[in-house]
Scaffold this motif. Structure first.
Motif, PDB file in Angstrom:
ATOM      1  N   VAL A  73       0.824  -1.217   0.000  1.00 41.83           N
ATOM      2  CA  VAL A  73       0.000   0.000   0.000  1.00 41.83           C
ATOM      3  C   VAL A  73       0.859   1.269   0.000  1.00 41.83           C
ATOM      4  O   VAL A  73       0.727   2.105  -0.901  1.00 41.83           O
ATOM      5  CB  VAL A  73      -0.991  -0.015   1.193  1.00 41.83           C
ATOM      6  CG1 VAL A  73      -1.709   1.331   1.312  1.00 41.83           C
ATOM      7  CG2 VAL A  73      -2.008  -1.134   1.020  1.00 41.83           C
ATOM      8  N   PRO A  74       1.750   1.488   0.981  1.00 44.15           N
ATOM      9  CA  PRO A  74       2.561   2.720   0.921  1.00 44.15           C
ATOM     10  C   PRO A  74       3.492   2.779  -0.280  1.00 44.15           C
ATOM     11  O   PRO A  74       3.786   3.874  -0.780  1.00 44.15           O
ATOM     12  CB  PRO A  74       3.359   2.676   2.243  1.00 44.15           C
ATOM     13  CG  PRO A  74       3.333   1.260   2.675  1.00 44.15           C
ATOM     14  CD  PRO A  74       2.035   0.706   2.191  1.00 44.15           C
ATOM     15  N   LEU A  75       3.931   1.621  -0.766  1.00 42.13           N
ATOM     16  CA  LEU A  75       4.822   1.623  -1.927  1.00 42.13           C
ATOM     17  C   LEU A  75       4.099   2.081  -3.186  1.00 42.13           C
ATOM     18  O   LEU A  75       4.636   2.864  -3.981  1.00 42.13           O
ATOM     19  CB  LEU A  75       5.414   0.226  -2.126  1.00 42.13           C
ATOM     20  CG  LEU A  75       6.405  -0.241  -1.055  1.00 42.13           C
ATOM     21  CD1 LEU A  75       6.775  -1.698  -1.265  1.00 42.13           C
ATOM     22  CD2 LEU A  75       7.652   0.631  -1.058  1.00 42.13           C
ATOM     23  N   THR A 168      -5.433   0.390  -3.835  1.00 42.02           N
ATOM     24  CA  THR A 168      -5.220   0.090  -2.420  1.00 42.02           C
ATOM     25  C   THR A 168      -6.419  -0.639  -1.832  1.00 42.02           C
ATOM     26  O   THR A 168      -6.263  -1.492  -0.953  1.00 42.02           O
ATOM     27  CB  THR A 168      -4.966   1.379  -1.622  1.00 42.02           C
ATOM     28  OG1 THR A 168      -6.026   2.306  -1.860  1.00 42.02           O
ATOM     29  CG2 THR A 168      -3.657   2.029  -2.045  1.00 42.02           C
ATOM     30  N   VAL A 169      -7.619  -0.306  -2.305  1.00 41.61           N
ATOM     31  CA  VAL A 169      -8.823  -0.989  -1.825  1.00 41.61           C
ATOM     32  C   VAL A 169      -8.761  -2.474  -2.162  1.00 41.61           C
ATOM     33  O   VAL A 169      -9.088  -3.333  -1.333  1.00 41.61           O
ATOM     34  CB  VAL A 169     -10.087  -0.351  -2.437  1.00 41.61           C
ATOM     35  CG1 VAL A 169     -11.328  -1.153  -2.062  1.00 41.61           C
ATOM     36  CG2 VAL A 169     -10.236   1.088  -1.981  1.00 41.61           C
ATOM     37  N   ILE A 309      -1.008   9.936   3.557  1.00 44.70           N
ATOM     38  CA  ILE A 309      -2.078   9.165   2.917  1.00 44.70           C
ATOM     39  C   ILE A 309      -2.156   7.760   3.507  1.00 44.70           C
ATOM     40  O   ILE A 309      -3.247   7.240   3.778  1.00 44.70           O
ATOM     41  CB  ILE A 309      -1.860   9.105   1.395  1.00 44.70           C
ATOM     42  CG1 ILE A 309      -1.932  10.506   0.789  1.00 44.70           C
ATOM     43  CG2 ILE A 309      -2.905   8.199   0.740  1.00 44.70           C
ATOM     44  CD1 ILE A 309      -1.534  10.562  -0.674  1.00 44.70           C
ATOM     45  N   THR A 310      -0.999   7.142   3.745  1.00 46.66           N
ATOM     46  CA  THR A 310      -0.983   5.793   4.315  1.00 46.66           C
ATOM     47  C   THR A 310      -1.582   5.796   5.716  1.00 46.66           C
ATOM     48  O   THR A 310      -2.363   4.901   6.079  1.00 46.66           O
ATOM     49  CB  THR A 310       0.454   5.245   4.364  1.00 46.66           C
ATOM     50  OG1 THR A 310       1.013   5.270   3.046  1.00 46.66           O
ATOM     51  CG2 THR A 310       0.477   3.821   4.869  1.00 46.66           C
ATOM     52  N   VAL A 315      -5.895   4.462   9.491  1.00 47.61           N
ATOM     53  CA  VAL A 315      -6.808   4.939  10.539  1.00 47.61           C
ATOM     54  C   VAL A 315      -8.246   4.598  10.170  1.00 47.61           C
ATOM     55  O   VAL A 315      -9.053   4.214  11.023  1.00 47.61           O
ATOM     56  CB  VAL A 315      -6.630   6.454  10.763  1.00 47.61           C
ATOM     57  CG1 VAL A 315      -7.732   6.998  11.653  1.00 47.61           C
ATOM     58  CG2 VAL A 315      -5.285   6.731  11.403  1.00 47.61           C
ATOM     59  N   ILE A 316      -8.586   4.719   8.885  1.00 51.20           N
ATOM     60  CA  ILE A 316      -9.912   4.308   8.432  1.00 51.20           C
ATOM     61  C   ILE A 316     -10.100   2.809   8.675  1.00 51.20           C
ATOM     62  O   ILE A 316     -11.174   2.355   9.094  1.00 51.20           O
ATOM     63  CB  ILE A 316     -10.109   4.644   6.943  1.00 51.20           C
ATOM     64  CG1 ILE A 316     -10.177   6.158   6.748  1.00 51.20           C
ATOM     65  CG2 ILE A 316     -11.375   3.991   6.393  1.00 51.20           C
ATOM     66  CD1 ILE A 316     -10.259   6.590   5.294  1.00 51.20           C
ATOM     67  N   LEU A 317      -9.038   2.039   8.438  1.00 49.53           N
ATOM     68  CA  LEU A 317      -9.102   0.601   8.681  1.00 49.53           C
ATOM     69  C   LEU A 317      -9.341   0.310  10.160  1.00 49.53           C
ATOM     70  O   LEU A 317     -10.101  -0.599  10.512  1.00 49.53           O
ATOM     71  CB  LEU A 317      -7.811  -0.062   8.212  1.00 49.53           C
ATOM     72  CG  LEU A 317      -7.708  -1.579   8.407  1.00 49.53           C
ATOM     73  CD1 LEU A 317      -8.779  -2.293   7.598  1.00 49.53           C
ATOM     74  CD2 LEU A 317      -6.332  -2.077   8.013  1.00 49.53           C
TER      75      LEU A 317
END
Length: 365
Positions: A73-75, A168-169, A309-310, A315-317
């Motif tokens: 994801v961050p990559l 990412t989703v 963004i990550t 945090v949403i997760l």
């Protein structure tokens, strides 16, 4: 009153309560967690929720944070932000605008095509929409585009980041669905289930993603024919056409090769999503260096944006994990199961209703 009924009632009210708070403008992550904790406290008062159920939440969340798959994801976010901060995305949009400028609706079609390419490199909606808005909206309005069409094209193209791989989703879904699929198959007696991988989801999302791109292009062409004043042509001066083919090759081919190599390695089984994402991040830096756009300032800005963004995504997760615990343990699972099982039309109707609910919630979430 039956405790099971009370729990299901609270679970249903919690669902609508979250929607209400979101409509008031509260952030998604804190709304999910905050409203869930409030209803969890109410559930404790009625004896239908045990707070000890939160005990497993830290280990579960740490498992997400340390998952090898989710390292991608961050990559992928770094890869997309680097392409944006190094002005590669801006140059690509300007070049495509020149290529299609002599056509009615050409600028809109350029935005859609570039939006699809940014979606395949960024993987998150926010970065794509902001980039496209800052670059293309002023140009479209100066060209005489209908503001409704201009903003609609930008927003619609920006959401392609949710479905066009590497999304990412889809990475999160792949990680979660692999565990859910194993549990369901084992419950059915299949103790050697076929794993659901992120690569499978990427392959399955390609056709719907490109179908959406095609529908957006068809609608823009339709508007150009029916209402030409809403999307006029933007002719390119003759002196700017001389080096147009070279500009297209320089601006389009390198990012396209990078995207194809990253996705191709995943879909072909050559590399895992995490390995491909690391190659994509390094490749984006190489492209920026070739264009003399790579500097310490750009690298620092990209790193900070990637971390921001990550963090937002995770945090949403966390908020979603809190919601999941409270909703399930107060009987929300049974409520949903009974609702779908009692629908006329069997499985087909249940799937149709679920898709309709997701469609409506898309306007809110």
């Amino acid at each position: 009153m039956d405790p099971v009924l009370i729990g299901e009632l609270l679970a249903g009210l919690m669902f609508f309560g979250i929607i209400g708070f979101l409509l008031l403008g509260f952030p998604v992550a804190f709304t999910l967690a905050g409203v869930s904790l409030m209803f969890g406290a109410v559930g404790m008062a009625f004896g239908v929720f045990d707070p000890s159920n939160f005990g497993a939440l830290p280990n579960r969340y740490i498992g997400f944070m340390t998952s090898e798959v989710l390292v991608a994801v961050p990559l992928f976010i770094f890869m997309g932000v680097m392409l944006e901060r190094s002005n590669i995305a801006e140059q690509l949009l300007l070049t495509m605008a020149k290529l299609f400028g002599n056509l009615r609706g050409g600028l809109g079609m350029s935005v859609i095509i570039v939006g699809a390419m940014l979606a395949a490199s960024t993987g998150v909606v926010g970065a794509t929409v902001v980039t496209m808005g800052l670059i293309s909206l002023p140009a479209m309005l100066r060209a005489g585009y209908d503001p409704k069409l201009a903003t609609g094209v930008i927003c619609a193209s920006g959401t392609l980041g949710q479905i066009i791989p590497p999304s990412t989703v889809l990475i999160f879904m792949g990680d979660m669905l692999s565990g859910i699929n194993s549990q369901v198959q084992m419950a059915k007696g299949n103790f050697a289930p076929t794993a659901v991988s992120v690569g499978d989801l990427f392959a399955g999302a390609l056709l719907p993603g490109f179908l959406l791109v095609g529908l957006y292009l068809i609608y823009t062409i339709f508007k150009a024919i029916v209402d030409p004043e809403s999307c006029p042509a933007t002719p390119v001066p003759p002196e700017e056409k001389k080096d147009l083919l070279r500009e297209v090759a320089v601006s389009l081919v390198p990012p396209l090769l990078l995207i194809m190599s990253v996705l191709g390695s995943i879909l072909g089984g050559i590399a895992t999503p995490t390995e491909a994402a690391s190659v994509g991040a390094v490749g984006a830096m190489i492209l920026a260096a070739i264009r003399w756009r790579l500097s310490f300032t750009i690298l620092r800005q990209t790193t900070v944006a990637t971390a921001t963004i990550t963090s937002m995504v995770f945090v949403i997760l966390l908020g979603a994990s809190v919601f999941s615990v409270v909703f399930r343990l107060m009987g929300g699972d049974n409520l949903v199961h009974e609702f779908l099982s009692n629908l006329p039309g069997g499985t087909l109707m249940a799937v149709a209703v679920v898709m309709a609910i997701m469609f409506v919630l898309g306007f809110i979430l």
